[in-house]
Write an enzyme that holds these catalytic residues in place. Structure first.
Site, PDB file in Angstrom:
ATOM      1  N   HIS A 114       3.687  -2.301   3.979  1.00 38.16           N
ATOM      2  CA  HIS A 114       3.904  -0.875   3.677  1.00 38.16           C
ATOM      3  C   HIS A 114       5.405  -0.627   3.482  1.00 38.16           C
ATOM      4  CE1 HIS A 114       0.117  -1.052   5.970  1.00 38.16           C
ATOM      5  NE2 HIS A 114      -0.245   0.014   5.283  1.00 38.16           N
ATOM      6  N   ASP A 123       0.814  -1.218   0.000  1.00 39.29           N
ATOM      7  CA  ASP A 123       0.000   0.000   0.000  1.00 39.29           C
ATOM      8  C   ASP A 123       0.846   1.265   0.000  1.00 39.29           C
ATOM      9  OD1 ASP A 123      -2.349  -1.373   0.013  1.00 39.29           O
ATOM     10  OD2 ASP A 123      -3.139  -0.423   1.810  1.00 39.29           O
TER      11      ASP A 123
END
Ligand SMILES: [Zn+2]
Length: 239
Positions: free
Chosen positions: A192, A45
């Site tokens: 992430h 993400d």
């Protein structure tokens, strides 16, 4: 000749049918697929961040793994070259909104604008978009579902989250432990890797991928996961 044409048409029809059957249903929020096959989707993400793109891509290429990147439009506008690299390497790139707002605090018009603007930029960079998006912060309340229904999209969440609780995770060992505790056939894993302060996730990635492989898991994109044996999308259950 006639038979050949018919076969080609039939093959095309089957391909289209398979693609549409494997997409998550429009207007739904999904978090994983149900399957007995040891496959997981790897999703990244935010970002992209050019500082870490080459090392991330080489770790994936080394293991012949493709992943799905949910990127932010505004950040993509700063670093379009990273998206071009992701596409060239065969990864999936998908919409994580234009400016990463918490979507239950904005109007339906704004949500539709966020998605359309990000789509337009990704499309101009050669991304083949599917009808999915990932809501920032996993927030599914508010006007989002209506917008997804009207624009024939699904929201794709996750159910394995090794670097987010607490964020950033303290050590490679902690991240590995969470991954192995949560992983299951059909899981959608979220990482992430693009943030400067998330050193641990970048350092942990080789161990995470190798550990999944040792447990017999095939790691791939969302589209690959949707083709797992008897895969059925399962709905997101909010926290
Ligand atoms: Zn995000």
């Amino acid at each position: 000749m006639r038979v050949r044409v018919s076969c080609a048409v039939l093959a095309g029809f089957l391909l289209v049918s398979a693609a549409s059957a494997s997409a998550p249903p429009a207007g739904r929020f999904v978090s994983h697929v149900q399957t007995l096959e040891r496959r997981v989707a790897l999703t990244f993400d935010d970002g992209p961040n050019p500082a870490y793109a080459d090392s991330l891509l080489s770790e994936l290429a080394l293991r012949h793994i493709h992943a799905t990147f949910f990127v932010v439009g505004e950040e993509t506008a700063w670093h379009p070259e990273v998206i071009v690299k992701l596409v060239a390497a065969g990864h999936e790139v998908e919409n994580h909104t234009w400016s990463h707002p918490q979507l239950d605090t904005v109007s339906a018009v704004r949500i539709a604008w966020e998605l359309a603007k990000c789509d337009t930029l990704l499309d101009s960079l050669g991304v083949k978009l599917s009808r999915v998006m990932r809501p920032p912060y996993g927030v599914t309340a508010g006007a989002l579902q209506g917008v997804l229904r009207r624009t024939h999209r699904a929201g794709v969440l996750w159910d394995v989250d090794p670097d987010d609780d607490p964020y950033p995770v303290a050590s490679i060992g902690d991240e590995l432990k969470t991954l192995m505790a949560q992983v299951h056939p059909g899981a959608i894993v979220l990482l992430h890797p693009w943030y400067d302060d998330n050193v641990v996730t970048r350092a942990a990635l080789p161990a995470l991928l190798d550990s999944l492989s040792l447990r017999g898991y095939r790691v791939g994109t969302l589209a690959e996961l949707s083709h797992a044996r008897r895969a059925r999308w399962r709905d997101w259950v909010p926290w």
